[in-house]
Motif scaffolding. Sequence first.
Motif, PDB file in Angstrom:
ATOM      1  N   LYS A  57       0.831  -1.196   0.000  1.00  0.00           N
ATOM      2  CA  LYS A  57       0.000   0.000   0.000  1.00  0.00           C
ATOM      3  C   LYS A  57       0.873   1.256   0.000  1.00  0.00           C
ATOM      4  O   LYS A  57       1.859   1.338   0.737  1.00  0.00           O
ATOM      5  CB  LYS A  57      -0.921  -0.001   1.222  1.00  0.00           C
ATOM      6  CG  LYS A  57      -1.898   1.162   1.254  1.00  0.00           C
ATOM      7  CD  LYS A  57      -2.787   1.093   2.485  1.00  0.00           C
ATOM      8  CE  LYS A  57      -3.749   2.279   2.529  1.00  0.00           C
ATOM      9  NZ  LYS A  57      -4.611   2.239   3.732  1.00  0.00           N
ATOM     10  N   ASN A  58       0.507   2.212  -0.833  1.00  0.00           N
ATOM     11  CA  ASN A  58       1.190   3.503  -0.963  1.00  0.00           C
ATOM     12  C   ASN A  58       2.567   3.402  -1.611  1.00  0.00           C
ATOM     13  O   ASN A  58       3.364   4.343  -1.531  1.00  0.00           O
ATOM     14  CB  ASN A  58       1.309   4.219   0.383  1.00  0.00           C
ATOM     15  CG  ASN A  58      -0.048   4.583   0.961  1.00  0.00           C
ATOM     16  OD1 ASN A  58      -0.978   4.882   0.216  1.00  0.00           O
ATOM     17  ND2 ASN A  58      -0.159   4.535   2.282  1.00  0.00           N
ATOM     18  N   SER A  82      -2.094  -4.168  -2.166  1.00  0.00           N
ATOM     19  CA  SER A  82      -2.981  -3.246  -2.857  1.00  0.00           C
ATOM     20  C   SER A  82      -2.923  -3.487  -4.358  1.00  0.00           C
ATOM     21  O   SER A  82      -1.875  -3.875  -4.899  1.00  0.00           O
ATOM     22  CB  SER A  82      -2.571  -1.797  -2.559  1.00  0.00           C
ATOM     23  OG  SER A  82      -3.308  -0.886  -3.356  1.00  0.00           O
ATOM     24  N   ASP A 101      -4.313  -0.921  -6.267  1.00  0.00           N
ATOM     25  CA  ASP A 101      -4.575   0.444  -6.728  1.00  0.00           C
ATOM     26  C   ASP A 101      -3.270   1.126  -7.117  1.00  0.00           C
ATOM     27  O   ASP A 101      -2.250   0.960  -6.435  1.00  0.00           O
ATOM     28  CB  ASP A 101      -5.256   1.268  -5.631  1.00  0.00           C
ATOM     29  CG  ASP A 101      -6.614   0.718  -5.253  1.00  0.00           C
ATOM     30  OD1 ASP A 101      -7.309   0.180  -6.148  1.00  0.00           O
ATOM     31  OD2 ASP A 101      -6.984   0.799  -4.058  1.00  0.00           O
ATOM     32  N   GLU A 102      -3.314   1.880  -8.180  1.00  0.00           N
ATOM     33  CA  GLU A 102      -2.151   2.684  -8.571  1.00  0.00           C
ATOM     34  C   GLU A 102      -1.954   3.790  -7.547  1.00  0.00           C
ATOM     35  O   GLU A 102      -2.891   4.519  -7.216  1.00  0.00           O
ATOM     36  CB  GLU A 102      -2.383   3.305  -9.945  1.00  0.00           C
ATOM     37  CG  GLU A 102      -1.217   4.128 -10.457  1.00  0.00           C
ATOM     38  CD  GLU A 102      -0.252   3.325 -11.301  1.00  0.00           C
ATOM     39  OE1 GLU A 102       0.965   3.557 -11.197  1.00  0.00           O
ATOM     40  OE2 GLU A 102      -0.707   2.461 -12.067  1.00  0.00           O
ATOM     41  N   HIS A 103      -0.726   3.900  -7.032  1.00  0.00           N
ATOM     42  CA  HIS A 103      -0.433   4.982  -6.086  1.00  0.00           C
ATOM     43  C   HIS A 103       0.319   6.087  -6.823  1.00  0.00           C
ATOM     44  O   HIS A 103       1.373   5.846  -7.416  1.00  0.00           O
ATOM     45  CB  HIS A 103       0.409   4.475  -4.916  1.00  0.00           C
ATOM     46  CG  HIS A 103       0.836   5.576  -3.989  1.00  0.00           C
ATOM     47  ND1 HIS A 103      -0.052   6.242  -3.175  1.00  0.00           N
ATOM     48  CD2 HIS A 103       2.051   6.158  -3.778  1.00  0.00           C
ATOM     49  CE1 HIS A 103       0.589   7.171  -2.482  1.00  0.00           C
ATOM     50  NE2 HIS A 103       1.868   7.132  -2.833  1.00  0.00           N
ATOM     51  N   THR A 104      -0.244   7.282  -6.771  1.00  0.00           N
ATOM     52  CA  THR A 104       0.389   8.436  -7.413  1.00  0.00           C
ATOM     53  C   THR A 104       0.932   9.356  -6.334  1.00  0.00           C
ATOM     54  O   THR A 104       0.157   9.982  -5.596  1.00  0.00           O
ATOM     55  CB  THR A 104      -0.609   9.198  -8.287  1.00  0.00           C
ATOM     56  OG1 THR A 104      -1.169   8.312  -9.260  1.00  0.00           O
ATOM     57  CG2 THR A 104       0.081  10.358  -8.994  1.00  0.00           C
ATOM     58  N   ALA A 123       4.833   3.602  -4.794  1.00  0.00           N
ATOM     59  CA  ALA A 123       4.843   4.127  -6.155  1.00  0.00           C
ATOM     60  C   ALA A 123       5.647   3.188  -7.046  1.00  0.00           C
ATOM     61  O   ALA A 123       6.609   2.560  -6.605  1.00  0.00           O
ATOM     62  CB  ALA A 123       5.436   5.528  -6.181  1.00  0.00           C
TER      63      ALA A 123
END
Length: 278
Positions: free
Chosen positions: A38-39, A130, A132-135, A41
């Motif tokens: 998670k988080n 995760s 999800d893409e982390h930006t 990049a």
Amino acid sequence: MSPLIEINDPALSGANTILIDARAGQNTHQRYLAGHLKNAAFVDLDKDLAAPVTDASQGGRHPLPNIHDFAALLGKLGITPQSHVIVYDDKAGAFGGARLWWMLRAIGHTHVQVLNGGLQAAINAGIELSTDEHTPTPTNPYPATEGFKNTVNIEETGIAAHDENHIVIDVRETPRYQGQTEPIDLIAGHIPGAFNLPYIYNLDVDGRYLPAETLKNLYTDAIGNVPNANIIVHCGSGVTACHTLLGLEYAGISGARLYVGSWSEWSRRDLPIGTTKR
């Protein structure tokens, strides 16, 4: 600061931490999206941590990027001189993880660590990944202008390999070093005078670095009394060599240098090639 951090360390979610997933090989972004911390990049070894290759005989298959391009990348990732950067990959740190650690150290950023055991350590610990893409929040380009320190070129490496006050360590698999097989580059063999110490020897069966004292004994047996600054490490293209450079640092042997072009450059220069073990 230790170059390694464990999966249960609270710093992984610290307020000043920048977490980076640095993968290599095929379908890196798809693999990242399939599951990452998670988080974290995403960066790609070939696209982000190396310059485009026009001629592997001049710099190898993974030449270092232009320092200004690298500074811009770090800014895009939100990395400042005050950031605590934690990096991992899905190959026990042997590819993008250790390479990015080394690159940051080579521009003077010391607050950087590699997750011991890589992504697999998180999976083994039962941590939910995760998809999800982390930006990250971008910032100004990192203030680095002087290039990457602690590198040597092909000429220096060739001389050092025959100097008893230096040692050139080849971290590729032994069959490649001995010229029995070459799955990537054009010619099998090694730089004459180089010593073979495969990077895989750094790891235990779970893909974690061996204890620092164990690594120190392993390296000392190979290095002998050679000064730290006279230790040169290479691989096929300047990537897995960083895994051993990290191991050396973890073992308390600081100051070794990287031959970035490595075998992919040497083997394309019509230079002498060894196949006999040192």
